[in-house]
Design an enzyme around this catalytic site. Structure first.
Site, mmCIF file in Angstrom:
data_model
loop_
_atom_site.group_PDB
_atom_site.id
_atom_site.type_symbol
_atom_site.label_atom_id
_atom_site.label_comp_id
_atom_site.label_asym_id
_atom_site.label_seq_id
_atom_site.Cartn_x
_atom_site.Cartn_y
_atom_site.Cartn_z
ATOM 1 N N HIS A 153 0.829 -1.343 0.191
ATOM 2 C CA HIS A 153 -0.007 -0.134 -0.260
ATOM 3 C C HIS A 153 1.012 1.182 -0.090
ATOM 4 O O HIS A 153 2.138 1.203 0.203
ATOM 5 C CB HIS A 153 -1.065 0.094 1.029
ATOM 6 C CG HIS A 153 -0.163 0.078 2.562
ATOM 7 N ND1 HIS A 153 -0.041 -0.861 3.264
ATOM 8 C CD2 HIS A 153 0.274 1.123 3.198
ATOM 9 C CE1 HIS A 153 0.560 -0.567 4.407
ATOM 10 N NE2 HIS A 153 0.548 0.875 4.215
HETATM 11 P P1 TYD Z 1 -2.077 -4.120 7.661
HETATM 12 O O1 TYD Z 1 -2.377 -2.565 7.098
HETATM 13 O O2 TYD Z 1 -2.767 -5.393 7.120
HETATM 14 O O3 TYD Z 1 -0.551 -4.117 7.938
HETATM 15 P P2 TYD Z 1 0.561 -4.183 6.756
HETATM 16 O O4 TYD Z 1 0.356 -2.976 5.905
HETATM 17 O O5 TYD Z 1 1.824 -4.068 7.328
HETATM 18 O O6 TYD Z 1 0.501 -5.458 6.001
HETATM 19 O O7 TYD Z 1 -2.561 -4.111 9.221
HETATM 20 C C1 TYD Z 1 -2.916 -5.250 9.891
HETATM 21 C C2 TYD Z 1 -4.104 -5.071 10.815
HETATM 22 O O8 TYD Z 1 -3.701 -4.180 12.034
HETATM 23 C C3 TYD Z 1 -5.360 -4.547 10.330
HETATM 24 O O9 TYD Z 1 -6.384 -5.154 10.721
HETATM 25 C C4 TYD Z 1 -5.222 -3.028 10.561
HETATM 26 C C5 TYD Z 1 -4.497 -3.080 11.844
HETATM 27 N N1 TYD Z 1 -3.908 -1.836 12.372
HETATM 28 C C6 TYD Z 1 -4.276 -1.020 13.060
HETATM 29 O O10 TYD Z 1 -5.405 -1.345 13.852
HETATM 30 N N2 TYD Z 1 -3.742 0.183 13.548
HETATM 31 C C7 TYD Z 1 -2.430 0.519 12.951
HETATM 32 O O11 TYD Z 1 -1.932 1.494 13.150
HETATM 33 C C8 TYD Z 1 -2.086 -0.364 11.983
HETATM 34 C C9 TYD Z 1 -0.716 -0.072 11.008
HETATM 35 C C10 TYD Z 1 -2.752 -1.737 11.808
#
Ligand code: TYD
Length: 139
Positions: free
Chosen positions: A49
């Site tokens: 992303h």
């Molecule tokens: P995700 O965006 O999938 O992580 P990455 O980009 O590293 O693959 O995030 C994983 C999960 O954590 C998703 O359910 C959203 C949650 N999350 C939060 O609640 N707060 C945050 O600050 C972040 C980064 C993720």
């Protein structure tokens, strides 16, 4: 593409090392959120992303991993393997994190609170965003 890697000052003595990070001093923005990834499974790639306005510093405080940065025109892979190194990731930058060692802890300092509306999760949408953003930035 310019890769900005910060090398933080470790305060070492015979007890060991300590790194301190202060906003607007060691980190170029106000730190509104900190999160970290650990126990990342083998062969997993995360991220996929970009953000519209969020800026981040990524620090692999234990173990190692690699970060692929993509500004829509150019891609670069940056290894993170020292607890005193921080990779700056600007907004409008697609990122993928991979090659995590089993003991890796990847800590992220973020300039904004979590807001799903700031995410661009579709790569084609990102390319379009980056194109317009680049043109704006270049005037
Ligand atoms: P995700 O965006 O999938 O992580 P990455 O980009 O590293 O693959 O995030 C994983 C999960 O954590 C998703 O359910 C959203 C949650 N999350 C939060 O609640 N707060 C945050 O600050 C972040 C980064 C993720």
């Amino acid at each position: 593409m310019q890769v900005i890697k910060y090398v933080f000052q470790p305060h070492g003595d015979d007890r060991g090392q300590l790194v301190a990070l202060e906003e607007f001093k060691d980190i170029p923005f106000k730190i509104k959120r900190v999160y970290y990834m650990y126990d990342t499974k083998e062969n997993v790639t995360r991220g996929y992303h970009a953000h519209k306005s969020l800026e981040q510093i990524l620090i692999c405080i234990h173990g190692s991993c690699k970060i692929r940065l993509d500004n829509g025109r150019e891609k670069k892979v940056v290894p993170l393997e020292k607890p005193y190194e921080g990779l700056y990731v600007s907004n409008a930058m697609w990122r993928e994190m991979f090659d995590f060692s089993p003991d890796a802890v990847l800590m992220v300092l973020a300039s904004e609170l979590y807001d799903e509306r700031d995410y661009i999760r579709d790569y084609d949408e990102f390319l379009e965003y980056a194109k317009n953003y680049g043109e704006l930035a270049e005037g």
